[in-house]
Design a protein around this motif. Structure first.
Motif, short mmCIF file in Angstrom:
data_model
loop_
_atom_site.label_atom_id
_atom_site.label_comp_id
_atom_site.label_asym_id
_atom_site.label_seq_id
_atom_site.Cartn_x
_atom_site.Cartn_y
_atom_site.Cartn_z
N ASN A 26 0.93 -1.39 0.29
CA ASN A 26 0.08 -0.32 0.26
C ASN A 26 0.72 1.88 0.05
O ASN A 26 0.41 2.13 -0.88
CB ASN A 26 -0.71 0.10 1.42
CG ASN A 26 -2.57 -0.31 1.09
OD1 ASN A 26 -2.97 -0.26 0.16
ND2 ASN A 26 -2.62 -1.82 1.69
N ALA B 172 1.02 4.02 -2.93
CA ALA B 172 0.79 5.53 -2.89
C ALA B 172 1.58 5.86 -2.83
O ALA B 172 1.85 7.16 -3.39
CB ALA B 172 0.13 5.66 -1.12
N THR C 27 -2.30 -8.10 -2.25
CA THR C 27 -1.08 -7.31 -2.19
C THR C 27 -1.50 -6.53 -3.17
O THR C 27 -1.50 -6.51 -4.49
CB THR C 27 -0.26 -8.03 -2.35
OG1 THR C 27 -0.16 -8.58 -1.28
CG2 THR C 27 1.32 -7.43 -1.91
N PRO C 28 -1.94 -4.30 -2.97
CA PRO C 28 -1.77 -3.91 -3.82
C PRO C 28 -0.64 -3.67 -5.00
O PRO C 28 0.62 -4.13 -4.65
CB PRO C 28 -1.68 -2.84 -3.08
CG PRO C 28 -2.75 -2.62 -1.55
CD PRO C 28 -1.86 -4.60 -1.42
#
Length: 357
Positions: free
Chosen positions: A254, A258, A295-296
Motif C-alpha cells: 500500500n 501510494a 497485495t496492492p
C-alpha cells in the motif's frame, strides 16, 4: 512364452469405493481377451504431491500399501478366473503383477497432467489396454472437468471404464454424502454473510438466498477429499503465522502504491507477467492467487494449471513477485518449513523453469 507375448493391462489406482470391483473386472477382461497368453497387470498410482513436498514420503508409503493390497486382490480373482482349486497355490503362472508410482518428478495439477503421466508410462511399458475405475478421480479434481477416461483416450491405447455394479444403496449413500457437502457450504456461507450484516430481518432472508446460491454453485467443486486431522491442525497453526505476514505485505505494498500515485511523475510501468508457481493442490493455488490479488500493485488475472498470469503496476511489484516471498509463505502453510528449500520464481526463471512465455 516370452514377455513380449504378454497382454499388458494398465489400471490407474486411487482411493475409491469401486477399486475392488475394478480389479475384478480387469482380471475378467484379461481372461476373456487373452485366454492363452500371459497377462501382465500394471497397477499404477499417480502421485498427488511432488517429491519436493516433505509429506511425499508418507504419501508414497500409503500408495505402496495400496498397491500391495491390489496385488493380493489379483491373486484372489485370478484363482477364480482360471479355475484354480487351491488359493494357497497363488495366481496362475500366466498372470503377473507390476506396480509403480508415477508423477513424483513433476507437478500434477489438472486431469490432463495425470493423464499425460499415465500415458507416458503406457507408452514406455507397451500397454495394450487401459481399464479405468469409474470413480478414479486423482487429487480430488472437480467433477465438472473431463473424466479421466476421456483424457486417457488422447493416447493410442484402447481405454475402457469398468462398470459400476454397486447396489442402489451405494447411490443413496453417495447422495447423502453430497447433501452433507451442500449443507456444509450453505452453513459456512450463511454464517459469513451474517457476520458482515447488520442482523436486520431482511438480512436473514437475503443471507439465506445468497448462501443457497453459493452452495448450489460451489458445492460441486469443493475439495472431494479431506486431509488427515493432524495435517489440518498443523496447517491451521501455520496459517495463523501466515496471516500477520500477509497483512504486513499488504501494508508495505500500500505504501509503495501510494508513493507511485502521489509522485508528480507517476512512475507506473504496467505489465502482465507469467510464472509457474511451485505450489500444488486447490487450496495452495487458490491461497497464493488470492494473496497476490490482495497485495496492492499485483492482480491475479488467470490461473491455468500451474501458470499464473499476473498484472503488475510497477517494476518493484514484479521484483517482489519473483523474489517469491508470498509463494514461500504459502508453501510453508501447506507443506511445512522444509518446502522453503524450493528455489524462488526468480531462481527457477534463471534455470528456465519459473517463467512462461
Amino acid at each position: 512364452m516370452s514377455d513380449t507375448d504378454a497382454h499388458r493391462i494398465l489400471v490407474p489406482v486411487g482411493d475409491s469405493d469401486t477399486l475392488r470391483d475394478t480389479v475384478s473386472y480387469a482380471v475378467e477382461r484379461a481372461s476373456a481377451a487373452a485366454p492363452n497368453r500371459p497377462v501382465e497387470f500394471h497397477f499404477v498410482v499417480a502421485a498427488e504431491t511432488q517429491s519436493v513436498d516433505p509429506d511425499a514420503p508418507e504419501e508414497l508409503g500409503s500408495a505402496r500399501e495400496q498397491l500391495e493390497r491390489v496385488a493380493l486382490w489379483v491373486e484372489e480373482d485370478a484363482d477364480s478366473a482360471d479355475g484354480a482349486t487351491d488359493a494357497a497355490d497363488g495366481p496362475p503362472d500366466r498372470f503377473t503383477v507390476v506396480t509403480d508410482v508415477v508423477g513424483t518428478d513433476r507437478y500434477l495439477f489438472s486431469p490432463g497432467d495425470y493423464a499425460d503421466a499415465l500415458l507416458e508410462y503406457a507408452a514406455e511399458t507397451g500397454i495394450d489396454r487401459i481399464v479405468v475405475d469409474p470413480e478414479y478421480n486423482p487429487a480430488g479434481t472437480a467433477s465438472m472437468l473431463r473424466s479421466m477416461s476421456v483424457e486417457l483416450a488422447r493416447g493410442d491405447v484402447p481405454v475402457e471404464t469398468a462398470p459400476d455394479d454397486r447396489p442402489a444403496q451405494g447411490a443413496v449413500l453417495a447422495r447423502a454424502a453430497s447433501l452433507s457437502k451442500y449443507l456444509s457450504v450453505f452453513v459456512v456461507s450463511y454464517l459469513f454473510y451474517m457476520s458482515l450484516s447488520a442482523w436486520k430481518p431482511l438480512d436473514f432472508l437475503t443471507g439465506f438466498v445468497t448462501a443457497s446460491i453459493v452452495s448450489v454453485v460451489l458445492a460441486p467443486v469443493v475439495a472431494n477429499r479431506s486431509a488427515p486431522l493432524g495435517l489440518t491442525l498443523r496447517r491451521l497453526a501455520r496459517l495463523a503465522v501466515y496471516a500477520p505476514y500477509l497483512v504486513k505485505e499488504i501494508a508495505v505494498a500500500n505504501l509503495q502504491v501510494a508513493y507511485v500515485v502521489l509522485h508528480p511523475d507517476m512512475p507506473i510501468d504496467p505489465e502482465v507477467v507469467q510464472f509457474r508457481a511451485a505450489v500444488w493442490g486447490d487450496g495452495a493455488v487458490t491461497t497464493l492467487a488470492n494473496s497476490i490479488t490482495l497485495t496492492p500493485g499485483t492482480l491475479t488475472v488467470n490461473v491455468s494449471e500451474r501458470s499464473f498470469d499476473i498484472h503488475s503496476l510497477t517494476a518493484d511489484s514484479r521484483e517482489d513477485l519473483f523474489d517469491g516471498g508470498l509463494e514461500r509463505a504459502v508453501r510453508f502453510v501447506f507443506y511445512g518449513r522444509a518446502s522453503a528449500r524450493i528455489p524462488t520464481p526468480r531462481e527457477r526463471d534463471d534455470a528456465g523453469e519459473g517463467r512462461d512465455g
